[in-house]
Write a protein that holds these residues in place. Structure first.
Motif, PDB file in Angstrom:
ATOM      1  N   ILE A 483      34.471  36.025  63.583  1.00 61.85           N
ATOM      2  CA  ILE A 483      35.486  36.439  62.610  1.00 61.85           C
ATOM      3  C   ILE A 483      35.730  35.332  61.585  1.00 61.85           C
ATOM      4  O   ILE A 483      35.804  35.582  60.379  1.00 61.85           O
ATOM      5  N   LYS A 484      35.839  34.103  62.049  1.00 63.64           N
ATOM      6  CA  LYS A 484      36.071  32.981  61.127  1.00 63.64           C
ATOM      7  C   LYS A 484      34.936  32.869  60.110  1.00 63.64           C
ATOM      8  O   LYS A 484      35.167  32.730  58.908  1.00 63.64           O
ATOM      9  N   TYR A 485      33.706  32.933  60.612  1.00 68.13           N
ATOM     10  CA  TYR A 485      32.557  32.824  59.714  1.00 68.13           C
ATOM     11  C   TYR A 485      32.491  34.013  58.760  1.00 68.13           C
ATOM     12  O   TYR A 485      32.357  33.857  57.545  1.00 68.13           O
ATOM     13  N   GLY A 486      32.582  35.219  59.323  1.00 72.43           N
ATOM     14  CA  GLY A 486      32.443  36.420  58.509  1.00 72.43           C
ATOM     15  C   GLY A 486      33.521  36.543  57.447  1.00 72.43           C
ATOM     16  O   GLY A 486      33.240  36.903  56.294  1.00 72.43           O
ATOM     17  N   MET A 487      34.753  36.255  57.816  1.00 72.33           N
ATOM     18  CA  MET A 487      35.841  36.364  56.849  1.00 72.33           C
ATOM     19  C   MET A 487      35.743  35.274  55.780  1.00 72.33           C
ATOM     20  O   MET A 487      36.147  35.470  54.626  1.00 72.33           O
ATOM     21  N   THR A 488      35.165  34.129  56.139  1.00 71.41           N
ATOM     22  CA  THR A 488      34.930  33.069  55.149  1.00 71.41           C
ATOM     23  C   THR A 488      33.912  33.518  54.111  1.00 71.41           C
ATOM     24  O   THR A 488      34.079  33.295  52.907  1.00 71.41           O
ATOM     25  N   VAL A 489      32.844  34.163  54.569  1.00 70.32           N
ATOM     26  CA  VAL A 489      31.833  34.697  53.649  1.00 70.32           C
ATOM     27  C   VAL A 489      32.458  35.726  52.712  1.00 70.32           C
ATOM     28  O   VAL A 489      32.245  35.694  51.492  1.00 70.32           O
ATOM     29  N   LEU A 490      33.237  36.655  53.268  1.00 73.48           N
ATOM     30  CA  LEU A 490      33.899  37.667  52.445  1.00 73.48           C
ATOM     31  C   LEU A 490      34.847  37.014  51.450  1.00 73.48           C
ATOM     32  O   LEU A 490      34.883  37.386  50.268  1.00 73.48           O
ATOM     33  N   ASP A 491      35.636  36.057  51.917  1.00 76.68           N
ATOM     34  CA  ASP A 491      36.596  35.371  51.059  1.00 76.68           C
ATOM     35  C   ASP A 491      35.901  34.710  49.878  1.00 76.68           C
ATOM     36  O   ASP A 491      36.343  34.820  48.724  1.00 76.68           O
ATOM     37  N   ASP A 492      34.799  34.019  50.142  1.00 76.99           N
ATOM     38  CA  ASP A 492      34.096  33.303  49.074  1.00 76.99           C
ATOM     39  C   ASP A 492      33.610  34.254  47.985  1.00 76.99           C
ATOM     40  O   ASP A 492      33.770  33.991  46.790  1.00 76.99           O
ATOM     41  N   TYR A 493      32.995  35.373  48.403  1.00 76.96           N
ATOM     42  CA  TYR A 493      32.461  36.286  47.391  1.00 76.96           C
ATOM     43  C   TYR A 493      33.581  37.022  46.660  1.00 76.96           C
ATOM     44  O   TYR A 493      33.517  37.216  45.434  1.00 76.96           O
ATOM     45  N   ILE A 494      34.612  37.447  47.399  1.00 74.00           N
ATOM     46  CA  ILE A 494      35.723  38.153  46.755  1.00 74.00           C
ATOM     47  C   ILE A 494      36.428  37.243  45.753  1.00 74.00           C
ATOM     48  O   ILE A 494      36.797  37.669  44.652  1.00 74.00           O
ATOM     49  N   GLU A 495      36.592  35.973  46.110  1.00 71.98           N
ATOM     50  CA  GLU A 495      37.231  35.021  45.191  1.00 71.98           C
ATOM     51  C   GLU A 495      36.429  34.904  43.896  1.00 71.98           C
ATOM     52  O   GLU A 495      36.981  34.974  42.786  1.00 71.98           O
ATOM     53  N   LYS A 496      35.110  34.719  44.017  1.00 74.42           N
ATOM     54  CA  LYS A 496      34.263  34.589  42.831  1.00 74.42           C
ATOM     55  C   LYS A 496      34.298  35.852  41.976  1.00 74.42           C
ATOM     56  O   LYS A 496      34.403  35.797  40.750  1.00 74.42           O
ATOM     57  N   SER A 497      34.206  37.011  42.635  1.00 72.65           N
ATOM     58  CA  SER A 497      34.198  38.276  41.903  1.00 72.65           C
ATOM     59  C   SER A 497      35.527  38.537  41.226  1.00 72.65           C
ATOM     60  O   SER A 497      35.577  39.020  40.088  1.00 72.65           O
ATOM     61  N   ALA A 498      36.632  38.223  41.906  1.00 70.70           N
ATOM     62  CA  ALA A 498      37.955  38.434  41.326  1.00 70.70           C
ATOM     63  C   ALA A 498      38.151  37.564  40.099  1.00 70.70           C
ATOM     64  O   ALA A 498      38.681  38.016  39.074  1.00 70.70           O
ATOM     65  N   LYS A 499      37.710  36.311  40.178  1.00 73.56           N
ATOM     66  CA  LYS A 499      37.824  35.411  39.028  1.00 73.56           C
ATOM     67  C   LYS A 499      36.959  35.909  37.872  1.00 73.56           C
ATOM     68  O   LYS A 499      37.372  35.880  36.710  1.00 73.56           O
ATOM     69  N   GLY A 500      35.751  36.368  38.208  1.00 76.23           N
ATOM     70  CA  GLY A 500      34.852  36.873  37.171  1.00 76.23           C
ATOM     71  C   GLY A 500      35.414  38.097  36.480  1.00 76.23           C
ATOM     72  O   GLY A 500      35.313  38.246  35.253  1.00 76.23           O
ATOM     73  N   TYR A 501      36.036  38.992  37.258  1.00 75.33           N
ATOM     74  CA  TYR A 501      36.616  40.215  36.679  1.00 75.33           C
ATOM     75  C   TYR A 501      37.781  39.873  35.761  1.00 75.33           C
ATOM     76  O   TYR A 501      37.893  40.396  34.657  1.00 75.33           O
ATOM     77  N   ARG A 502      38.656  38.954  36.223  1.00 78.91           N
ATOM     78  CA  ARG A 502      39.807  38.574  35.393  1.00 78.91           C
ATOM     79  C   ARG A 502      39.360  37.928  34.091  1.00 78.91           C
ATOM     80  O   ARG A 502      39.908  38.180  33.022  1.00 78.91           O
ATOM     81  N   SER A 503      38.308  37.098  34.192  1.00 81.44           N
ATOM     82  CA  SER A 503      37.805  36.420  32.998  1.00 81.44           C
ATOM     83  C   SER A 503      37.200  37.420  32.013  1.00 81.44           C
ATOM     84  O   SER A 503      37.449  37.373  30.815  1.00 81.44           O
ATOM     85  N   ALA A 504      36.427  38.377  32.556  1.00 79.39           N
ATOM     86  CA  ALA A 504      35.759  39.360  31.695  1.00 79.39           C
ATOM     87  C   ALA A 504      36.744  40.316  31.045  1.00 79.39           C
ATOM     88  O   ALA A 504      36.474  40.883  29.984  1.00 79.39           O
ATOM     89  N   ASN A 505      37.909  40.500  31.666  1.00 79.07           N
ATOM     90  CA  ASN A 505      38.880  41.453  31.151  1.00 79.07           C
ATOM     91  C   ASN A 505      40.113  40.783  30.544  1.00 79.07           C
ATOM     92  O   ASN A 505      41.137  41.421  30.340  1.00 79.07           O
ATOM     93  N   SER A 506      39.986  39.487  30.260  1.00 77.06           N
ATOM     94  CA  SER A 506      41.093  38.779  29.624  1.00 77.06           C
ATOM     95  C   SER A 506      41.268  39.259  28.193  1.00 77.06           C
ATOM     96  O   SER A 506      40.293  39.596  27.501  1.00 77.06           O
ATOM     97  N   VAL A 507      42.498  39.322  27.746  1.00 76.98           N
ATOM     98  CA  VAL A 507      42.810  39.717  26.374  1.00 76.98           C
ATOM     99  C   VAL A 507      43.319  38.488  25.633  1.00 76.98           C
ATOM    100  O   VAL A 507      44.293  37.852  26.060  1.00 76.98           O
ATOM    101  N   TYR A 508      42.642  38.139  24.560  1.00 75.19           N
ATOM    102  CA  TYR A 508      43.026  36.954  23.810  1.00 75.19           C
ATOM    103  C   TYR A 508      43.730  37.368  22.518  1.00 75.19           C
ATOM    104  O   TYR A 508      43.336  38.330  21.848  1.00 75.19           O
ATOM    105  N   PRO A 509      44.773  36.649  22.128  1.00 68.59           N
ATOM    106  CA  PRO A 509      45.498  37.003  20.894  1.00 68.59           C
ATOM    107  C   PRO A 509      44.654  36.752  19.652  1.00 68.59           C
ATOM    108  O   PRO A 509      43.828  35.833  19.623  1.00 68.59           O
ATOM    109  N   LEU A 510      44.822  37.616  18.697  1.00 71.37           N
ATOM    110  CA  LEU A 510      44.129  37.416  17.420  1.00 71.37           C
ATOM    111  C   LEU A 510      44.767  36.260  16.670  1.00 71.37           C
ATOM    112  O   LEU A 510      45.982  36.097  16.645  1.00 71.37           O
ATOM    113  N   VAL A 511      43.940  35.444  16.059  1.00 71.23           N
ATOM    114  CA  VAL A 511      44.446  34.283  15.307  1.00 71.23           C
ATOM    115  C   VAL A 511      44.415  34.611  13.823  1.00 71.23           C
ATOM    116  O   VAL A 511      43.426  35.120  13.319  1.00 71.23           O
TER     117      VAL A 511
END
Length: 511
Positions: A483-511
């Motif tokens: 469980i420790k190993y498996g959940m660590t693997v899941l955590d690592d990939y979910i963290e990377k994917s979540a960060k990637g999704y937030r970055s790709a869907n960020s809205v930046y103000p027009l200058v």
């Protein structure tokens, strides 16, 4: 020795040794360090990071405890990657629930060799190391010594009378004690569902199932030419408004449900929804198949408050079973012991309404004449001698530890947007992944790291996209290290994917 780039924040609220642990763990997971490679010495790493040697020692000890490293006194700390466990590449090896080759190919895109699986969060089959081998071997020998050749004869088609009698007493309270003539012994729940379908369903008859649900039941109903209608399940049971609409439109012959520790969601039907389900079935002349396979695994006590629901919904088999509540005799109770004892025994029972007994028994005889006489008689002795309750107490402690360990990891994943319901029993978690993440894609990546689970879409009839971002995680066959190993693997990939999704869907103000 390799140089290592580790970033730590000395002003962070997270302990420094945890930060070091996380950084080195990621390097190991990403194959920067190979198996048996020596990690930087304690003194060298403490000097590099400007921390106390005790901090590095604590980080290395944690890596060792979680199975990522091995400390060799006088030599150093070495990477210890988990050995790959070889399992079959058949769909049944991932789980015992009749997944098709198409399901498996969908999950792994046809490119993952399941032989590489290290941690199996997919299967709901218990691990052999918790099988009660010695106790059951003893009752087998006692049965043969006592019953002789009769143990190997065909039994009455309803089942061995001693087993039916003890089931009527042990599994049902005095006021709801079921007549032995209503109890049909079966070779597991899958056979029970198939027998009911044989007895009751004709071509194009309608069956209502939960969405999502146990895929083995859908396979049975499809094989009988039935029309399957799915109704969404919520955390307290099926959507009753939707069910009522379906009942009026289709007048189904059967409603199939798993009301306690539902598979795959782990949900528990509320008392109100159990009553309404029974009312609707009676009003429209439908039969209910109540599939009970794990209700005994209530980790917080019979009648005690379940922290998952805040009330007393987590109960043992008969306290809130539909069969006990049914005053119209429209419920067929199907109970399997496979997940709780040893799956290869294939033993269970049904409690059937009086007016259906002849049809059900005829379907059973046509299927396999009778369930193994030796297994029936041995299981009777197993229950009678108190070994069944002893076994339940033992596995309860084992599974509760696994449940609470996986829960800790899932709680930590909430920071990525992961959501789930705490069932308080059973051995599944139904996990909603962060927005934008597909469970099949997650499976593809974690399987390459040796961690498999079942994506939610597999459980929806017709592969509906409704559950595409859900995953069922089972701890039935995983020890605490897994469980420790498996959940660590899941955590690592979910963290990377979540960060990637937030970055790709960020809205930046027009200058």
């Amino acid at each position: 020795m390799k140089s290592v780039s580790i970033q730590i924040g000395k002003k962070s609220s997270e302990p420094l040794y945890i930060q070091i642990y996380n950084e080195i763990r990621k390097l190991i997971m990403e194959d920067y360090y190979v198996n048996n490679e020596r990690l930087p010495s304690i003194r060298a790493l403490s000097n590099q990071l400007g921390v106390n040697t005790v901090t590095v020692i604590n980080a290395y000890r944690l890596l060792q405890n979680d199975g990522f490293a091995e400390i060799k006194t006088g030599s150093g700390t070495y990477v210890k990657k988990r050995e790959l466990k070889v399992i079959s590449t058949s769909p049944e090896s991932i789980s015992d629930e009749l997944y098709t080759s198409e399901d498996i190919e969908l999950m792994n895109k046809g490119k993952i060799d399941i032989n590489a699986a290290v941690v199996n969060f997919a299967t709901t089959t218990p691990s052999p190391d918790i099988f009660p081998l010695e106790d059951f071997k003893r009752v087998i020998i006692e049965t043969i010594d006592s019953d002789g050749a009769e143990a190997f004869n065909y039994q009455e088609s309803l089942g061995f009378i001693g087993l039916r009698e003890i089931i009527s007493k042990k599994f049902f309270s005095e006021e709801t004690s079921k007549k032995m003539s209503n109890i049909q012994i079966i070779s597991g729940a899958q056979q029970g569902i198939d027998i009911v379908a044989k007895a009751l369903l004709g071509q194009d008859d309608c069956v209502v199932v939960e969405r999502p649900t146990y895929v083995g039941a859908n396979a049975v109903f499809e094989s009988r030419g039935a029309k399957i209608i799915s109704v969404d399940i919520k955390s307290d049971g099926m959507d009753m408004e939707d069910l009522a609409s379906v009942m009026r439109k289709y007048r189904p012959k059967i409603i199939y449900t798993i009301p306690t520790y539902h598979n795959p969601t782990g949900y528990i039907y509320s008392l109100e929804k159990r009553k309404e389900l029974l009312r609707l079935a009676a009003a429209f002349g439908s039969y209910i198949i109540e599939d009970d396979y794990l209700s005994e695994l209530n980790y917080y006590g019979v009648g005690n408050s379940n922290p998952a629901t805040g009330n007393n919904q987590a109960i043992r088999t008969t306290q809130l079973s539909l069969k006990k509540m049914d005053t119209n005799d429209c419920t067929i109770f199907v109970k399997s012991f496979s997940k709780l004892l040893m799956p290869g025994l294939r033993i269970g029972f049904m409690v059937v309404p009086d007016h259906l007994m002849e049809r059900i028994n005829s379907a059973k005889r046509a299927t396999d004449i009778s369930t193994s006489g030796l297994i029936q008689r041995a299981f009777f002795r197993y229950i009678e001698s108190g070994l069944w309750e002893k076994h339940l107490d033992r596995i309860m402690k084992i599974y509760k530890k696994r449940y609470e360990l996986m829960l800790l990891y899932l709680e930590d994943m909430k920071k990525y947007g992961v959501k789930f319901t705490q069932p308080g029993g059973g051995f599944n978690f139904w996990v909603k992944l962060p927005m934008g993440m597909d469970a099949n894609e997650l499976y593809y990546h974690t399987a390459k790291r040796g961690v498999v689970f079942i994506p939610g879409s597999v459980f929806s009839y017709g592969r509906s996209s409704v559950s595409a971002n859900y995953a069922r995680l089972s701890f039935a066959q995983t020890d605490e290290a897994d469980i420790k190993y498996g959940m660590t693997v899941l955590d690592d990939y979910i963290e990377k994917s979540a960060k990637g999704y937030r970055s790709a869907n960020s809205v930046y103000p027009l200058v």
